[in-house]
Each structure stands twice: as structure tokens, then as C-alpha cells.
Design a protein around this motif. Structure first.
Motif, PDB file in Angstrom:
ATOM      1  N   VAL A 121      61.119  28.509  33.282  1.00 48.82           N
ATOM      2  CA  VAL A 121      60.910  29.698  34.108  1.00 48.82           C
ATOM      3  C   VAL A 121      59.439  29.806  34.490  1.00 48.82           C
ATOM      4  O   VAL A 121      59.098  30.084  35.638  1.00 48.82           O
ATOM      5  N   CYS A 129      58.035  29.621  29.069  1.00 49.80           N
ATOM      6  CA  CYS A 129      59.229  30.451  29.071  1.00 49.80           C
ATOM      7  C   CYS A 129      60.386  29.581  29.556  1.00 49.80           C
ATOM      8  O   CYS A 129      60.333  29.026  30.652  1.00 49.80           O
ATOM      9  N   LYS A 131      64.791  29.034  29.857  1.00 50.26           N
ATOM     10  CA  LYS A 131      66.074  29.735  29.933  1.00 50.26           C
ATOM     11  C   LYS A 131      67.182  28.697  29.963  1.00 50.26           C
ATOM     12  O   LYS A 131      67.115  27.743  30.725  1.00 50.26           O
ATOM     13  N   TYR A 132      68.175  28.886  29.099  1.00 52.70           N
ATOM     14  CA  TYR A 132      69.338  28.006  29.165  1.00 52.70           C
ATOM     15  C   TYR A 132      70.609  28.782  28.897  1.00 52.70           C
ATOM     16  O   TYR A 132      70.585  29.889  28.374  1.00 52.70           O
ATOM     17  N   THR A 133      71.706  28.186  29.326  1.00 58.48           N
ATOM     18  CA  THR A 133      72.992  28.856  29.287  1.00 58.48           C
ATOM     19  C   THR A 133      73.958  28.098  28.398  1.00 58.48           C
ATOM     20  O   THR A 133      74.054  26.875  28.486  1.00 58.48           O
ATOM     21  N   SER A 140      73.380  33.430  28.386  1.00 62.51           N
ATOM     22  CA  SER A 140      72.089  32.824  28.688  1.00 62.51           C
ATOM     23  C   SER A 140      71.059  33.315  27.689  1.00 62.51           C
ATOM     24  O   SER A 140      71.106  34.464  27.262  1.00 62.51           O
ATOM     25  N   SER A 142      66.828  33.434  27.141  1.00 68.86           N
ATOM     26  CA  SER A 142      65.451  33.214  27.576  1.00 68.86           C
ATOM     27  C   SER A 142      64.601  33.169  26.317  1.00 68.86           C
ATOM     28  O   SER A 142      64.753  34.001  25.422  1.00 68.86           O
TER      29      SER A 142
END
Length: 148
Positions: A121, A129, A131-133, A140, A142
Motif C-alpha cells: 500500500v 504498509c 494488505k492481503y486477502t 482482508s 492491512s
């Protein structure tokens, strides 16, 4: 001009444009060069944020520290009770290979099949920073990590 000369000129122009469109951010820095070192997961408010329906809290998030090496290997240290490999200090190690650019960080653990792909990010010299899902449960995460 001959057709061979035109083709060569087009090819050379394409190579120059592709090399000019590197993965550096606006000031030319590349996360792939900055990431080598030890990074600590943030434990402050907002350092780990879940999106989606889950009972997980930031305290449940297991990753604690990452060591990225310049040979493309990493150690992801997690709190006890999660994985099975221990280092000499009693921390649990999740080892494997990594690849990163300014947009993605890919972790390929050696202990499980598959890879973890996180979106970058933002980053500075000392903060990333990510972010993954978790697609299978539509959650998700962060995560902020800071360089030690």
C-alpha cells in the motif's frame, strides 16, 4: 530507411521505454532494495486492521517479525504455538523465498504449498504498509511493519 532499420529503431525505443518504467516510486526508490533487513510488526492501534466479518483481533495475528535477506530468502517469525520450526532463541520460524517490487510482496514459504501475495500500500525507508486477502474466508488484513 529500410524496414530492418525501422524495426531496430522501434525495438530500441521499446527497450528504452521499458527500462524507464521501472518499479521505483516517484523519487526512484525501490522497495526491493530497501526491504533487506529486519522488520517488526506494528503493535500500535491501527497497525493491524481486519476488513470483513471475522472474530479475529490484532492480538490474534501471529506474525511478529520478518528478516529479509539479500539472497531472496526470508524468515517470518511468529509467536509460539503457531508453527513448528524454532530458532535458537525459541521463536517460531516460517522460512522461504520472497520477491518484491513497489506494488507487491510475494512470500513463498518452504513449509506449506502456495504463496502469499500482499499488496504494498505504501512504504518509506523504515515503514511498509501491506494488505492481503484471505480469499477463502473473504477477509482482508492491512499490516504495518517497521524496520529495526
Amino acid at each position: 530507411m529500410s524496414s530492418k532499420t525501422i524495426i531496430r529503431a522501434v525495438f530500441l525505443t521499446a527497450l528504452i521505454l521499458l527500462s524507464a518504467c521501472g518499479s521505483g516510486d516517484d523519487d526512484g526508490r525501490r522497495l526491493g532494495e530497501l526491504i533487506v533487513g529486519t522488520w517488526q510488526r506494528g503493535w500500535g492501534e491501527g497497525d493491524v486492521v481486519f476488513e470483513g466479518e471475522t472474530e479475529l483481533t490484532p492480538e490474534n495475528f501471529t506474525y511478529d517479525k520478518f528478516e529479509f535477506h539479500d539472497d531472496g530468502s526470508y524468515n517470518g517469525m511468529v509467536r509460539k504455538g503457531t508453527f513448528i520450526a524454532y530458532d535458537t532463541r525459541g521463536q517460531i520460524i516460517f522460512e522461504g523465498r520472497y520477491q518484491c517490487d513497489n506494488h507487491n510482496l510475494k512470500l513463498e514459504p518452504s513449509t506449506i504449498e502456495g504463496a502469499i501475495l500482499a499488496q504494498v500500500v505504501s512504504f518509506t525507508d523504515d515503514t511498509i504498509c501491506l494488505k492481503y486477502t484471505f480469499e477463502e474466508v473473504d477477509i482482508s488484513v492491512s499490516l504495518i511493519i517497521r524496520k529495526l
